[in-house]
Enzyme design. Structure first.
Site, PDB file in Angstrom:
ATOM      1  N   HIS A 162      49.377  14.718  -7.259  1.00 39.19           N
ATOM      2  CA  HIS A 162      50.696  14.910  -6.644  1.00 39.19           C
ATOM      3  C   HIS A 162      51.553  15.813  -7.518  1.00 39.19           C
ATOM      4  O   HIS A 162      51.517  15.743  -8.749  1.00 39.19           O
ATOM      5  CB  HIS A 162      51.374  13.599  -6.262  1.00 39.19           C
ATOM      6  CG  HIS A 162      51.924  12.766  -7.377  1.00 39.19           C
ATOM      7  ND1 HIS A 162      53.197  12.933  -7.875  1.00 39.19           N
ATOM      8  CD2 HIS A 162      51.401  11.719  -8.056  1.00 39.19           C
ATOM      9  CE1 HIS A 162      53.429  12.029  -8.816  1.00 39.19           C
ATOM     10  NE2 HIS A 162      52.346  11.284  -8.949  1.00 39.19           N
ATOM     11  N   ASP A 220      53.805  12.281 -15.205  1.00 39.24           N
ATOM     12  CA  ASP A 220      53.680  11.809 -13.808  1.00 39.24           C
ATOM     13  C   ASP A 220      54.377  12.785 -12.880  1.00 39.24           C
ATOM     14  O   ASP A 220      55.575  12.665 -12.640  1.00 39.24           O
ATOM     15  CB  ASP A 220      54.284  10.417 -13.676  1.00 39.24           C
ATOM     16  CG  ASP A 220      54.069   9.816 -12.303  1.00 39.24           C
ATOM     17  OD1 ASP A 220      53.298  10.376 -11.520  1.00 39.24           O
ATOM     18  OD2 ASP A 220      54.668   8.761 -12.016  1.00 39.24           O
ATOM     19  N   GLU A 232      54.648  12.279  -2.912  1.00 36.88           N
ATOM     20  CA  GLU A 232      53.883  11.066  -3.263  1.00 36.88           C
ATOM     21  C   GLU A 232      54.838   9.957  -3.680  1.00 36.88           C
ATOM     22  O   GLU A 232      54.688   8.794  -3.307  1.00 36.88           O
ATOM     23  CB  GLU A 232      52.899  11.378  -4.405  1.00 36.88           C
ATOM     24  CG  GLU A 232      51.951  10.226  -4.738  1.00 36.88           C
ATOM     25  CD  GLU A 232      52.435   9.300  -5.850  1.00 36.88           C
ATOM     26  OE1 GLU A 232      51.711   8.342  -6.164  1.00 36.88           O
ATOM     27  OE2 GLU A 232      53.545   9.514  -6.401  1.00 36.88           O
ATOM     28  N   GLU A 233      55.840  10.341  -4.462  1.00 30.67           N
ATOM     29  CA  GLU A 233      56.772   9.340  -4.992  1.00 30.67           C
ATOM     30  C   GLU A 233      57.652   8.747  -3.895  1.00 30.67           C
ATOM     31  O   GLU A 233      58.360   7.778  -4.137  1.00 30.67           O
ATOM     32  CB  GLU A 233      57.647   9.965  -6.100  1.00 30.67           C
ATOM     33  CG  GLU A 233      56.855  10.514  -7.290  1.00 30.67           C
ATOM     34  CD  GLU A 233      56.306   9.422  -8.215  1.00 30.67           C
ATOM     35  OE1 GLU A 233      56.403   8.235  -7.873  1.00 30.67           O
ATOM     36  OE2 GLU A 233      55.780   9.781  -9.285  1.00 30.67           O
ATOM     37  N   ASP A 288      46.139  11.365 -11.534  1.00 28.60           N
ATOM     38  CA  ASP A 288      47.545  10.979 -11.573  1.00 28.60           C
ATOM     39  C   ASP A 288      47.836  10.372 -12.944  1.00 28.60           C
ATOM     40  O   ASP A 288      47.373   9.278 -13.252  1.00 28.60           O
ATOM     41  CB  ASP A 288      47.840   9.978 -10.446  1.00 28.60           C
ATOM     42  CG  ASP A 288      49.330   9.766 -10.235  1.00 28.60           C
ATOM     43  OD1 ASP A 288      50.120  10.247 -11.061  1.00 28.60           O
ATOM     44  OD2 ASP A 288      49.685   9.106  -9.239  1.00 28.60           O
ATOM     45  N   HIS A 347      58.494   7.343 -15.106  1.00 34.29           N
ATOM     46  CA  HIS A 347      59.602   7.432 -14.138  1.00 34.29           C
ATOM     47  C   HIS A 347      60.974   7.536 -14.809  1.00 34.29           C
ATOM     48  O   HIS A 347      61.978   7.110 -14.237  1.00 34.29           O
ATOM     49  CB  HIS A 347      59.569   6.261 -13.157  1.00 34.29           C
ATOM     50  CG  HIS A 347      58.492   6.420 -12.110  1.00 34.29           C
ATOM     51  ND1 HIS A 347      58.368   5.583 -11.038  1.00 34.29           N
ATOM     52  CD2 HIS A 347      57.511   7.348 -11.969  1.00 34.29           C
ATOM     53  CE1 HIS A 347      57.336   5.970 -10.286  1.00 34.29           C
ATOM     54  NE2 HIS A 347      56.801   7.041 -10.845  1.00 34.29           N
TER      55      HIS A 347
HETATM   56  N1  BES Z   1      51.719   7.776 -10.964  1.00 34.58           N
HETATM   57  C1  BES Z   1      52.111   6.649 -10.213  1.00 34.58           C
HETATM   58  C2  BES Z   1      50.966   5.727  -9.850  1.00 34.58           C
HETATM   59  C3  BES Z   1      50.066   5.309 -10.990  1.00 34.58           C
HETATM   60  C4  BES Z   1      50.320   4.133 -11.644  1.00 34.58           C
HETATM   61  C5  BES Z   1      48.984   6.075 -11.339  1.00 34.58           C
HETATM   62  C6  BES Z   1      49.498   3.748 -12.664  1.00 34.58           C
HETATM   63  C7  BES Z   1      48.186   5.695 -12.376  1.00 34.58           C
HETATM   64  C8  BES Z   1      48.434   4.535 -13.045  1.00 34.58           C
HETATM   65  C9  BES Z   1      52.743   7.067  -8.888  1.00 34.58           C
HETATM   66  O1  BES Z   1      53.381   8.286  -8.951  1.00 34.58           O
HETATM   67  C10 BES Z   1      53.746   6.006  -8.502  1.00 34.58           C
HETATM   68  O2  BES Z   1      54.731   5.826  -9.153  1.00 34.58           O
HETATM   69  N2  BES Z   1      53.435   5.317  -7.416  1.00 34.58           N
HETATM   70  C11 BES Z   1      54.263   4.261  -6.946  1.00 34.58           C
HETATM   71  C12 BES Z   1      53.844   3.848  -5.556  1.00 34.58           C
HETATM   72  C13 BES Z   1      53.979   4.950  -4.508  1.00 34.58           C
HETATM   73  C14 BES Z   1      53.358   4.508  -3.219  1.00 34.58           C
HETATM   74  C15 BES Z   1      55.436   5.343  -4.334  1.00 34.58           C
HETATM   75  C16 BES Z   1      54.126   3.058  -7.870  1.00 34.58           C
HETATM   76  O3  BES Z   1      53.050   2.857  -8.450  1.00 34.58           O
HETATM   77  O4  BES Z   1      55.123   2.326  -7.991  1.00 34.58           O
HETATM   78 ZN    ZN Z   2      52.185   9.568 -10.103  1.00 32.64          ZN
END
Ligand code: BES
Ligand code: ZN
Length: 485
Positions: free
Chosen positions: A275, A287, A321-322, A350, A444
């Protein structure tokens, strides 16, 4: 805003996972073999470019902002220069923004008042806007047990049977989605909703959450401690709250960047993606600038070699994606059945440059000798041959774009080095770094900058990806018609 509801759906707790600790050498973590500086420059230079873009664009690269559009322009220009056919895939995503911070003031029967501090109060994404002053009514909170057990407050319509229409509902997090709790509250006539954290391990503080659909009343989240105080007072009667949320919600356009060689025939495809958007809070260099940089660099390196001439590789940089995996979902939803069947494997990257890293290679269970087996085998082989420990996992799924593919029955494999989770002692002995600290201390956050990257682990993941793609694309049996599912 972290999608806690989605997260719960994507990372069910107690999921059965198979895990093996692949050791490069027997015993403790082997010393990382240093990589020559020239190789390090590869993926990392794209991170410099993405950092410059974020710095010139208000500090982030979030979907729907100039920082994202400039990131998409950078990636597409690099790919086009290398000879790929590049296209943008346009889609719309729902956005939600607060115009001013939420307000929660509690007025007690004895005339005393209290404002919730800004740190304690978080508006749920897709909350309605509104400014209400009304009595606070507790909804099946089941307070009192120590330590608190799981809550199902507000999950059933019956929880609201004594609810006073026009009151503000105080609900406890847990068991069902926020959306269900809030819709039940609205059906019972609530003028606003306050969701307190559940009080169980890891669910005590202020939290960010997301409603899946826009709701008509203001909805905020508060920590467990504040919620349980308010709950006891509300049950005794006589608490009035002033709750205000001022937000806008709507749709915005964004786009994926997709690059292919001019394959042309009807064989199978490997899709590799990362992403491209960040959260609004920061530049998103780990990220997921890191995944973006690794995939882009792999595409550029493959463009130099013979594998590229065979076609069948699609490089994708997902938008939004976020905001809930919107870009990758859009991509898979737009595929015909025939196109979907032709995707032998999706490879997701990711967060592959975490400072306090682990090395995850996630799924799939190798069942055959087609590309879905060759790519993971080669990824693992690259780490092993360099004496680098990895964790192979088939059960765990992170909230990332591979879900969009696996939900359509497409095999996936992923490379990750960890997010906000805490490194275990065992992981520290395998990978170095610090146990008890997050894999990525800036997940984040505004500090997810170019300083938040381990260049070596980024390069190791990039090399593994290049090797796996070379292997599948040049494998004689690899991507011809016979491997289409
Ligand atoms: N990069 C994260 C997801 C992730 C977490 C990857 C741990 C590898 C290891 C992704 O950008 C994210 O923050 N995803 C959200 C969920 C999404 C559906 C909005 C999350 O994990 O809270
Ligand atoms: Zn991510």
């Amino acid at each position: 805003m972290i999608a806690a509801v989605l997260l719960a759906a994507l990372r069910p707790s107690g999921i059965a996972l198979t895990q093996s600790w692949a050791q490069g050498t027997a015993g403790a973590a082997p010393p990382n073999r240093p990589l020559e500086p020239a190789a390090n420059a590869g993926a990392f230079r794209h991170l410099r470019a993405l950092q410059d873009i974020a710095s010139a664009s208000g500090g982030n690269r979030a979907a729907g902002t100039p920082g994202y559009d400039r990131s998409a322009a950078y990636v597409s220009e690099q790919l086009a220069k290398a000879g790929y056919q590049v296209r943008f895939e346009e889609f719309e995503f729902p956005f939600f923004e607060e115009r001013s911070p939420a307000v929660l003031v509690v007025n007690r029967a004895d005339g005393s008042g209290q404002s919730a501090s800004t740190g304690a109060l978080r508006t749920l994404a897709n909350s309605g806007s509104g400014d209400v002053t009304a009595r606070l009514r507790a909804v099946n909170l089941k307070l009192g047990a120590e330590p608190p057990g799981a809550s199902a407050s507000g999950c059933e319509g019956g929880d609201f049977k004594d609810f006073e229409r026009g009151a503000v509902a105080l609900i406890r997090r847990g068991t069902c989605q926020f959306q269900i709790k809030v819709e039940n509250a609205v059906a019972a006539g609530a003028a606003g909703v306050i969701i307190m954290n559940e009080g169980t391990d890891g669910r005590k503080d202020a939290f960010s959450g997301q409603l899946t659909k826009l709701v008509p009343v203001p909805v905020v989240g508060i920590p467990y401690a504040l919620g349980s105080t308010l709950g006891v007072e509300a049950q005794a009667g006589g608490v009035t709250v002033h709750l205000a949320v001022d937000a806008v919600a709507g749709k915005r356009p964004s786009r994926n960047v997709v690059a292919e060689t001019s394959g042309g025939d009807d064989g199978a495809w490997i899709v590799v993606g990362a992403h491209l958007d960040s959260v609004p809070e920061g530049p998103g260099i780990n990220d997921n600038g890191s995944g973006t940089a690794a995939v882009l660099e792999a595409a550029l390196q493959l463009a130099q070699g013979p594998a590229q001439a065979r076609g069948h590789l699609r490089f994708a940089f997902w938008g939004a994606e976020e905001r809930g995996l919107i870009g990758s979902r859009h991509h898979v939803d737009a595929l015909s059945d025939e196109e979907r069947r032709r995707i032998a494997l999706y490879i997701n990257l990711d967060m592959v440059g975490s400072l306090n890293f682990t090395r995850y290679v996630q799924g799939p269970a190798a069942t055959d000798d087609g590309p879905a087996a060759v790519a993971p085998r080669e990824l693992v082989a690259e780490f092993r041959e360099r004496g680098l420990n990895i964790e192979e996992r088939t059960g765990t799924r992170f909230g990332s774009d591979d879900s969009s593919f696996s939900q359509k029955g497409i095999p996936t494999v992923g490379l990750y080095t960890g997010a906000s989770g805490s490194k275990s002692e065992q992981q520290a002995s395998l990978f170095g770094g610090t146990a008890g600290r997050p894999f990525d201390p800036c997940y984040h956050q505004a500090c997810d900058t170019i300083e938040n990257i381990d260049r070596e682990v980024l390069e190791q993941n990039t090399r593994a990806l290049v090797r796996a793609l070379n292997a599948v694309a040049t494998d004689a049996r690899g991507l011809d018609r016979s491997t289409v599912r």
